[in-house]
Design an enzyme around this catalytic site. Structure first.
Site, PDB file in Angstrom:
ATOM      1  N   GLY A 136      54.115 -43.372 -16.386  1.00  0.00           N
ATOM      2  CA  GLY A 136      53.188 -43.101 -17.477  1.00  0.00           C
ATOM      3  C   GLY A 136      52.170 -42.048 -17.116  1.00  0.00           C
ATOM      4  N   ARG A 137      51.047 -42.060 -17.825  1.00  0.00           N
ATOM      5  CA  ARG A 137      50.020 -41.047 -17.673  1.00  0.00           C
ATOM      6  C   ARG A 137      49.276 -41.194 -16.353  1.00  0.00           C
ATOM      7  NH1 ARG A 137      48.772 -38.612 -22.565  1.00  0.00           N
ATOM      8  NH2 ARG A 137      47.756 -37.065 -21.233  1.00  0.00           N
ATOM      9  N   ALA A 138      48.744 -40.065 -15.865  1.00  0.00           N
ATOM     10  CA  ALA A 138      48.057 -40.058 -14.576  1.00  0.00           C
ATOM     11  C   ALA A 138      46.817 -40.939 -14.590  1.00  0.00           C
ATOM     12  CB  ALA A 138      47.699 -38.622 -14.189  1.00  0.00           C
ATOM     13  N   ASN A 139      46.063 -40.923 -15.680  1.00  0.00           N
ATOM     14  CA  ASN A 139      44.833 -41.720 -15.726  1.00  0.00           C
ATOM     15  C   ASN A 139      45.123 -43.204 -15.510  1.00  0.00           C
ATOM     16  OD1 ASN A 139      43.332 -39.433 -16.181  1.00  0.00           O
ATOM     17  ND2 ASN A 139      43.134 -39.735 -18.384  1.00  0.00           N
ATOM     18  N   THR A 140      46.175 -43.701 -16.152  1.00  0.00           N
ATOM     19  CA  THR A 140      46.541 -45.109 -15.979  1.00  0.00           C
ATOM     20  C   THR A 140      47.036 -45.361 -14.564  1.00  0.00           C
ATOM     21  OG1 THR A 140      47.164 -45.209 -18.318  1.00  0.00           O
ATOM     22  CG2 THR A 140      47.937 -46.988 -16.898  1.00  0.00           C
ATOM     23  N   GLY A 141      47.807 -44.425 -14.032  1.00  0.00           N
ATOM     24  CA  GLY A 141      48.287 -44.569 -12.664  1.00  0.00           C
ATOM     25  C   GLY A 141      47.159 -44.651 -11.658  1.00  0.00           C
TER      26      GLY A 141
ATOM     27  N   CYS B 233      57.833 -35.789 -19.027  1.00  0.00           N
ATOM     28  CA  CYS B 233      56.835 -35.528 -17.984  1.00  0.00           C
ATOM     29  C   CYS B 233      57.134 -34.248 -17.225  1.00  0.00           C
ATOM     30  CB  CYS B 233      56.732 -36.712 -17.030  1.00  0.00           C
ATOM     31  SG  CYS B 233      58.295 -37.218 -16.313  1.00  0.00           S
TER      32      CYS B 233
ATOM     33  N   GLU C 276      55.011 -43.060 -11.058  1.00  0.00           N
ATOM     34  CA  GLU C 276      55.632 -41.820 -11.530  1.00  0.00           C
ATOM     35  C   GLU C 276      54.798 -41.349 -12.705  1.00  0.00           C
ATOM     36  OE1 GLU C 276      57.042 -38.944 -13.259  1.00  0.00           O
ATOM     37  OE2 GLU C 276      58.101 -40.494 -14.374  1.00  0.00           O
TER      38      GLU C 276
END
EC number: 1.2.1.71
Length: 492
Positions: free
Chosen positions: A220-225, A277, A243
């Site tokens: 998913g999105r970088a912020n959530t990661g 992505c 990822e």
């Protein structure tokens, strides 16, 4: 009843949720999120099922996984329609996703043996063996852009390795998640081996906060990661595979066939309505007359791309974005870039109100300072011009992300230079950025991941290695270390 926990379909006790087709507004799915207690219930079920599932032989687990592949094949048309209607993808593209899910089974089985199988080396007095053991209970967070294929890329290798799973689909694609879960049910997975919890942020937070979790696999999105990475910090006993996205550069250097290069660029930037992505977000184009001609042709061809509904005939190249909100976010990002000084070459347009049908956008940012290093997840391509190839590589690496990078050029020497200097997990030459080999790892560096690439390397994070020295008998060595006395004399 839209949750699958311990072999039963149950009703969620959390907030109600409705999923609509992002283009037509048709209601596709209704249900309730899993609350924290149900997330814990799913974890207990997975923990209870783990010992028996892990003790099965690989061949026994493989039978179930291959049965699932057969069900994907026999239900391909139905699952294709579900994914297409829920995501807004055209039918042809959703069909390729289901095909990828089917192919993933054989690939994952092969990868298990190559990456995490068993090895034995004979020694003079025995043998050295290597085996791999499952972690235990893993959480899988699925994305919305490939709601079947990408979770499948975690779930299949994790099950083969002997793990049990709690799967949370994206809250934007609950129907696809449920449809896939029902096929696993038909495949004969024992109760508790794979559990489905629906929900958004609150469900995800409850899942990632479980103390009895052995690992979390996220796409998913970088912020959530980054949030998940912080949440699991100080817990080295848990495996975390992230990822995330990318601000991916595509370098167009010398071009022999302009139309071929334009086709590659469109495939890189606008396929799946820009919701991959690995999509090209930044086009780095060599200055000069040839670059001017290429850019004019790119704009002209892109202008003809008209997004359509999933079942339109003739089929469109792109469909809608995942939601009207997602489409509006792309428009807002373009407006902000234009306000910074960007020169619009092709303005993105919402075709209708209350829909996610968005035409592609192209904006030149050469010479504009302070452009945000962010992933705009949609069909918006930013263009920069460069003078030297060295400058192009510096521009390509000028990002906190590091997922994909590509070069269009007839010169192998330039690609070799890019291979040495590019900071990206995927580096392609005269191929779309959105293309990846099934027998290769998939992942990036920097803000694109935490060095746990998926695809061919997914087996690596689904099991841990166990090394053994073995002998079927025990004898006293003929030569003893200094200071050891095994004589029959009695020491007084």
């Amino acid at each position: 009843m839209t949750l699958w926990i311990n072999g039963d379909w149950i009703t969620g006790q959390g907030a109600s949720r409705v999923k609509r087709n992002p283009v037509s507004g048709e209601v596709l799915w209704q249900g309730n999120d899993a609350d924290a207690a149900q997330v814990e219930q799913a974890c207990r079920a997975a923990r209870a099922a783990f010992p028996r599932w892990a003790r099965l032989s690989l061949a026994e687990r493989q039978v179930v996984v291959e049965r699932f592949a057969g069900l994907l094949e026999s239900n391909k048309a139905e699952l294709t329609a579900i994914i297409a209607r829920e995501t807004g993808k055209p039918r042809w593209e959703a069909a390729t996703e289901v095909t990828a899910m089917i192919n993933k089974i054989a690939i994952s089985i092969k990868a298990y043996h190559v990456r995490t199988g068993e090895q034995r080396s004979e020694m003079p007095d025995g043998a050295a063996s290597l085996r791999h053991r499952p972690h235990g209970v893993l959480a899988v967070f699925g994305p919305y852009n490939f709601p079947g294929h990408l979770p499948n890329g975690h779930i299949v290798p994790a099950l083969l390795a002997g793990n049990t799973i709690i799967f949370k689909p994206s809250e934007l694609t609950p129907w696809s998640g449920e449809a896939v879960m029902r096929l696993w049910q038909q495949a004969g997975l024992p109760p508790g081996v794979l559990n489905l919890v629906q929900g958004g942020r609150e469900t995800g937070q409850a899942l990632s906060a479980l103390e009895d979790l052995d690992g979390l696999l996220f796409t998913g999105r970088a912020n959530t990661g980054y949030q998940l990475h912080r949440q699991l910090s100080g817990q080295p006993e848990k495996i975390l595979a992230l990822e995330m996205g990318g601000n991916n550069p595509l370098i167009i250097d010398e071009v022999a066939d302009i139309d071929a290069a334009v086709h590659l660029t469109i495939q890189s930037a606008f396929v799946t309505a820009g919701q991959r992505c690995t999509c090209a977000r930044r086009l780095l184009l060599k200055s000069g007359a040839q670059g001017d001609a290429f850019l004019a042709r790119l704009v002209a061809v892109s202008q003809r791309l008209t997004p359509g509904n999933w079942d339109d005939e003739p089929q469109p190249f792109i469909g809608g974005l995942i939601s009207e909100q997602a489409a509006q976010q792309v428009v807002t990002a373009w407006q902000q870039l234009e306000a910074m000084g960007g020169r619009t070459l092709l303005a993105p347009r919402l075709l209708q109100s209350e829909t996610s049908l968005l035409t592609p956008g192209i904006i030149e940012m050469t010479g504009v300072a302070g452009v945000p290093d962010e992933e705009v997840f949609g069909p918006l391509l930013r263009v920069w011009r460069y003078d030297s190839f060295e400058e192009a590589i510096l521009m390509a690496n000028n990002t906190r992300f590091g997922l994909s990078c590509g070069l269009v050029s007839p010169e192998r020497e330039k690609f070799d230079q890019l291979l040495l200097e590019a900071r990206a997990g995927i580096v392609n030459w005269n191929k779309p950025l959105t293309g990846a080999a099934s027998t290769a790892p998939f992942g990036g560096i920097g803000a694109s991941g935490n060095h746990r690439p998926s695809a061919w390397y997914a087996a690596d994070y689904c099991a841990w290695p166990m090394a053994s020295l073995e002998s079927d008998s025990l004898t006293l060595p003929a030569t003893l270390n200094p200071g050891l006395d095994f004589s029959d004399e009695v020491v007084r």
